[in-house]
Each structure stands twice: as structure tokens, then as C-alpha cells.
Motif scaffolding. Structure first.
Motif, short mmCIF file in Angstrom:
data_model
loop_
_atom_site.label_atom_id
_atom_site.label_comp_id
_atom_site.label_asym_id
_atom_site.label_seq_id
_atom_site.Cartn_x
_atom_site.Cartn_y
_atom_site.Cartn_z
N ALA A 1 6.86 45.39 -133.27
CA ALA A 1 7.25 45.82 -134.61
C ALA A 1 8.39 44.98 -135.16
O ALA A 1 8.42 44.65 -136.35
CB ALA A 1 7.64 47.30 -134.58
N GLY A 2 9.33 44.62 -134.31
CA GLY A 2 10.47 43.84 -134.76
C GLY A 2 10.05 42.49 -135.32
O GLY A 2 10.64 41.99 -136.29
N ALA A 3 9.04 41.87 -134.71
CA ALA A 3 8.58 40.56 -135.18
C ALA A 3 7.98 40.65 -136.57
O ALA A 3 8.21 39.79 -137.43
CB ALA A 3 7.56 39.98 -134.19
N VAL A 4 7.19 41.70 -136.82
CA VAL A 4 6.59 41.88 -138.15
C VAL A 4 7.67 42.18 -139.18
O VAL A 4 7.68 41.62 -140.28
CB VAL A 4 5.54 43.01 -138.10
N LEU A 5 8.59 43.06 -138.83
CA LEU A 5 9.67 43.41 -139.75
C LEU A 5 10.57 42.20 -140.04
O LEU A 5 11.06 42.03 -141.15
CB LEU A 5 10.50 44.56 -139.18
N ALA A 6 10.77 41.35 -139.03
CA ALA A 6 11.61 40.15 -139.24
C ALA A 6 11.00 39.25 -140.30
O ALA A 6 11.71 38.72 -141.17
CB ALA A 6 11.78 39.40 -137.92
N GLU A 7 9.68 39.07 -140.28
CA GLU A 7 9.03 38.24 -141.30
C GLU A 7 9.07 38.92 -142.66
O GLU A 7 9.28 38.27 -143.69
CB GLU A 7 7.60 37.94 -140.88
N ALA A 8 8.89 40.25 -142.67
CA ALA A 8 8.93 40.96 -143.94
C ALA A 8 10.31 40.90 -144.59
O ALA A 8 10.43 40.93 -145.81
CB ALA A 8 8.53 42.42 -143.73
N LEU A 9 11.34 40.79 -143.77
CA LEU A 9 12.72 40.80 -144.28
C LEU A 9 13.34 39.41 -144.37
O LEU A 9 14.54 39.31 -144.63
CB LEU A 9 13.59 41.70 -143.40
N GLU A 10 12.56 38.37 -144.18
CA GLU A 10 13.14 37.03 -144.27
C GLU A 10 13.77 36.77 -145.64
O GLU A 10 14.86 36.21 -145.74
CB GLU A 10 12.06 35.98 -143.97
N ILE A 11 13.08 37.17 -146.70
CA ILE A 11 13.63 36.94 -148.05
C ILE A 11 13.59 38.19 -148.92
O ILE A 11 14.02 38.15 -150.07
CB ILE A 11 12.90 35.80 -148.79
N THR A 12 13.07 39.31 -148.41
CA THR A 12 12.97 40.52 -149.21
C THR A 12 14.34 41.10 -149.50
O THR A 12 15.14 41.28 -148.57
CB THR A 12 12.14 41.59 -148.46
N PRO A 13 14.65 41.42 -150.75
CA PRO A 13 15.88 42.17 -151.02
C PRO A 13 15.85 43.49 -150.25
O PRO A 13 14.81 44.15 -150.16
CB PRO A 13 15.83 42.40 -152.54
N PHE A 14 16.99 43.87 -149.71
CA PHE A 14 17.01 45.01 -148.81
C PHE A 14 16.68 46.34 -149.49
O PHE A 14 16.32 47.30 -148.81
CB PHE A 14 18.38 45.11 -148.12
N ARG A 15 16.75 46.39 -150.81
CA ARG A 15 16.39 47.61 -151.52
C ARG A 15 14.91 47.62 -151.89
O ARG A 15 14.45 48.52 -152.60
CB ARG A 15 17.25 47.80 -152.76
N LYS A 16 14.13 46.66 -151.36
CA LYS A 16 12.71 46.55 -151.71
C LYS A 16 11.77 46.91 -150.55
O LYS A 16 10.56 46.97 -150.76
CB LYS A 16 12.40 45.11 -152.14
N LEU A 17 12.28 47.10 -149.34
CA LEU A 17 11.42 47.44 -148.20
C LEU A 17 11.45 48.94 -147.98
O LEU A 17 12.53 49.54 -147.91
CB LEU A 17 11.87 46.71 -146.94
N LEU A 18 10.28 49.56 -147.85
CA LEU A 18 10.15 50.99 -147.63
C LEU A 18 9.49 51.24 -146.28
O LEU A 18 8.88 50.34 -145.69
CB LEU A 18 9.32 51.65 -148.73
N TYR A 19 9.59 52.48 -145.83
CA TYR A 19 8.91 52.88 -144.60
C TYR A 19 7.65 53.67 -144.94
O TYR A 19 7.66 54.55 -145.81
CB TYR A 19 9.80 53.77 -143.72
N SER A 20 6.56 53.36 -144.26
CA SER A 20 5.39 54.25 -144.25
C SER A 20 4.74 54.17 -142.88
O SER A 20 4.89 53.19 -142.16
CB SER A 20 4.37 53.86 -145.34
N SER A 21 4.03 55.24 -142.55
CA SER A 21 3.24 55.23 -141.32
C SER A 21 1.79 54.86 -141.59
O SER A 21 1.14 54.26 -140.75
CB SER A 21 3.28 56.62 -140.65
N ASP A 22 1.28 55.22 -142.76
CA ASP A 22 -0.15 55.20 -143.06
C ASP A 22 -0.95 55.91 -141.98
O ASP A 22 -2.08 55.55 -141.68
CB ASP A 22 -0.70 53.78 -143.26
N ALA A 23 -0.33 56.92 -141.37
CA ALA A 23 -1.04 57.71 -140.36
C ALA A 23 -2.26 58.37 -140.98
O ALA A 23 -2.20 58.91 -142.08
CB ALA A 23 -0.11 58.76 -139.78
#
Length: 379
Positions: free
Chosen positions: A295-317
Motif C-alpha cells: 500500500a505504501g508504494a501505491v500511496l507514494a506514487e499517488a502523493l508524488e505531486i498531489t496537493p495534500f488536500r486532494k487525496l481522500l480515503y476510500s475502501s471501495d469495499a
């Protein structure tokens, strides 16, 4: 435990996109079909995949089993407890108290937003899937020239139901995103409706999908868009959110657009969130499929340039409550490890890391959807 992980573990998450779970006890075949986006092929069990291993490692202890319990023992214990108790344990372990529930996909009988809220001791809201609204309009016998007005009226009725906070489209499945970005004319919509209303089936006409997306803009609520990874009904190359660039340019200044899931296009989604004010993203669904280990590897790529107020959490369970727990666990573990690593390298101050953790796990979603944990905001 690191300071960031301790802080993240204390955050009551907002799961801004999820589904209900099956209201029945599950045999092996049924359970396996729900823990894969593919199929349980002869000789190849979904338990022998990253998500299956993660279930046995991280979910077994909540059922009173040792970590890595064999699949047969896991399923037997699950059956002994019954689906209601299994749901209660996993939803409460997730540490989530606000759920935005997509009610538009229910091939099995699944729990309602109210059921989820009760089991989790939290609050649940509804997300309306617009393709379902369009298909109900067709089923009601709309005439081609009246389709646009009928769809708009039905969509307005749907979003005015108590507890509805957003709409969703699965255009990625139906046509992909390589669409003409312009709003279609009334004549184009009527012509396309004439063919679709006769042909029937699910909404997959490019003109009518464009009309649906523009109607979503008119409704004024946040719009969730499935992007990236899904089952084999999707054509992955057509689900790249970068294909939405021209449409996003035309819709700038209107509604929030939430790019769901994104893998393997989390970097493209990050770019869009970095250059368009109204674009946000998550990597839900992805996290429980890659498991806490990646999970950390995916999140690291998602946060490389994303403004920190633009990433949300979901499970899509969907289907099994294990995914509510696994999604939350993978998110907390992955994000905490990523942020703590930056703190340890003096690339990020601890107070900033703690703010980012809370923003991403909770506050960003409350802000975008104008929610409080006890109800929509008044202003």
C-alpha cells in the motif's frame, strides 16, 4: 509504533466510496468470487493471491484465528460466527465512522447504508449511480425527444432523497473516457436516445454518456468517477483518467470530480489533481488488493505531486466486510510508513505529517462532501 502511525490509528476515517456487503453466509465458491475482480478458475484459488494472503494474515485474528490460518479454517470459522457478527467485527475494526455508499450495484442482496451505519456505529450517506437512473428512465418508457428532460427530472428526484451526498458514473466501463468532451446538443441526445431506447440494454451510447456527465455537472453535487482497475468488463486503456483532460478543462469551476481507485494510473490522476482545482483522487480498491505490504508504494506514487488536500480515503469495499477492514488497515499502515519515512529524513516536519494524515483520512472528505459525522453542513 511511530508517531504518525499512532496518530493515524486514532483518526476515525471517512470512507468516501464503498458498497454494501452480502447478507448471507458464504460458502467457499461464493466467498472466493467476492475477493477477486477476476474469477476463481479451476486450480487457481483467489486465496492464492495478494488479497487472499492479506485476508488470511490480517482478517483471521478478528475471527479468533491465528494469523495465516488456512482458507478452510477461515471459512469454517466465518460460517460459525454468521454473517452479521462477521460484518460487525470487521466494520468496527476498520475505525471508520462515516461511509458514502454507492447503492447502484447490487447483483446480490447487500446491506443498505443504514445497515452499515448500524453495524459500524457510524453514519452513512448515499451515492447515486447515474447509469442506473438512466436505465430506469428507459424502462419507464420515455420517448426519445423527452429523454433528456426525463433523465434530468429523475436524477433530480434521486439526489433529493434524504442522505444523498454525491453522484457516480461508471462511464469507464461503458464507453471509456475517450469521448468528445463537449456538451451534446438536444438533437444529438434525442437521436442517440432513439436508438438506445429501441435497442435496450445498459447505457453505453457515447452521446448519452456525455449527456449523463454534463447532467451531473448541472446537478451540483460531487461526481465520483470510476477510473483504472476493475473487472474484465473494463478496457483498462480506456479507463485512464488522463483521457478526461479536455472535459475537466471545460468543467473547471463547477463541481468536485473524485477520481476513484486509479491504479495503475495513480500518477496520471495525481497530475490532474495538481493542475485542476476541482479534481481529487483516492486509491481505494487498490489498497486491499495489493495489501498492506504494498500500500505504501501505491500511496507514494499517488502523493508524488498531489496537493495534500486532494487525496481522500476510500475502501471501495463490496460484498465482504473484510475489505472494509483491509482497506482501512492498508491505508493507515501505508500512509504512516510513507509519512514517517519523510519525517525521519527531515523532508517533512512531524506537525505537517500529522496534519496530512488527518486531512487524507478524514477532513478532506468532510470538506469536499460538506459533511459532519452527524450530518451535512448547514452552510
Amino acid at each position: 509504533m511511530s508517531a504518525v502511525r499512532e496518530a493515524l490509528d486514532s483518526v476515525r476515517l471517512v470512507d468516501h466510496h464503498c458498497h454494501g456487503t452480502v447478507t448471507a453466509d458464504l460458502g467457499r465458491e461464493a466467498f472466493e468470487s467476492l475477493i477477486t475482480e477476476g474469477e476463481a478458475w479451476p486450480g487457481i484459488s483467489p486465496f492464492d493471491s495478494p488479497v487472499g494472503v492479506a485476508v488470511r494474515r490480517h482478517c483471521a485474528p478478528l475471527l479468533g484465528l491465528p494469523r495465516h490460518a488456512p482458507a478452510g479454517e477461515y471459512l469454517a470459522r466465518r460460517s460459525d460466527l454468521g454473517w452479521r457478527e462477521v460484518q460487525r467485527r470487521f466494520l468496527r475494526a476498520a475505525g471508520t465512522d462515516v461511509f458514502c455508499v454507492d447503492t447502484g450495484y447490487a447483483p446480490e442482496r447487500i446491506t443498505t447504508p443504514g445497515d452499515i451505519a448500524e453495524a459500524a456505529r457510524g453514519t452513512a450517506y448515499e451515492v447515486v449511480r447515474l447509469e442506473g437512473v438512466a436505465e430506469s428512465v428507459r424502462a419507464a418508457g420515455a420517448e426519445p425527444d423527452a429523454y433528456a428532460d426525463a433523465f434530468r427530472a429523475a436524477a433530480l428526484d434521486a439526489v433529493r432523497r434524504p442522505g444523498v451526498v454525491a453522484v457516480k458514473s461508471v462511464a469507464a466501463y461503458r464507453t471509456g473516457f475517450g469521448l468528445d468532451p463537449a456538451r451534446p446538443s438536444d438533437a444529438e441526445v434525442a437521436g442517440a436516445a432513439r436508438h438506445w431506447l429501441v435497442r435496450g440494454g445498459r447505457l453505453d451510447d457515447p452521446v448519452l454518456v456525455r449527456h449523463l456527465l454534463w447532467t451531473a455537472v448541472d446537478l451540483g453535487l460531487p461526481l465520483q468517477l470510476h477510473t483504472g482497475f476493475g473487472d474484465n468488463d473494463i478496457r483498462l486503456h480506456r479507463a485512464d483518467p488522463a483521457l478526461l483532460t479536455d472535459w475537466l478543462r471545460l468543467t473547471a469551476g463547477t463541481i468536485p470530480v473524485l477520481l476513484l481507485h486509479c491504479w495503475p494510473y495513480q500518477r496520471q490522476a495525481a497530475y490532474l489533481a495538481a493542475v485542476f482545482e476541482h479534481v481529487y483522487l483516492d486509491v481505494g480498491l487498490t489498497l486491499h488488493y495489493v495489501g498492506p505490504a504494498r500500500a505504501g508504494a501505491v500511496l507514494a506514487e499517488a502523493l508524488e505531486i498531489t496537493p495534500f488536500r486532494k487525496l481522500l480515503y476510500s475502501s471501495d469495499a463490496y460484498g465482504v466486510p473484510e475489505f472494509h477492514h483491509l482497506g482501512a488497515l492498508a491505508f493507515r499502515q501505508g500512509l504512516a510508513g510513507l509519512l514517517q519515512e519523510r519525517v525521519d529524513a527531515d523532508e517533512l516536519a512531524l506537525p505537517d505529517a500529522l496534519r496530512i494524515a488527518r486531512w487524507t483520512g478524514r477532513d478532506n472528505a468532510l470538506r469536499v462532501y460538506r459533511l459532519r459525522s452527524d450530518g451535512p453542513e448547514d452552510d
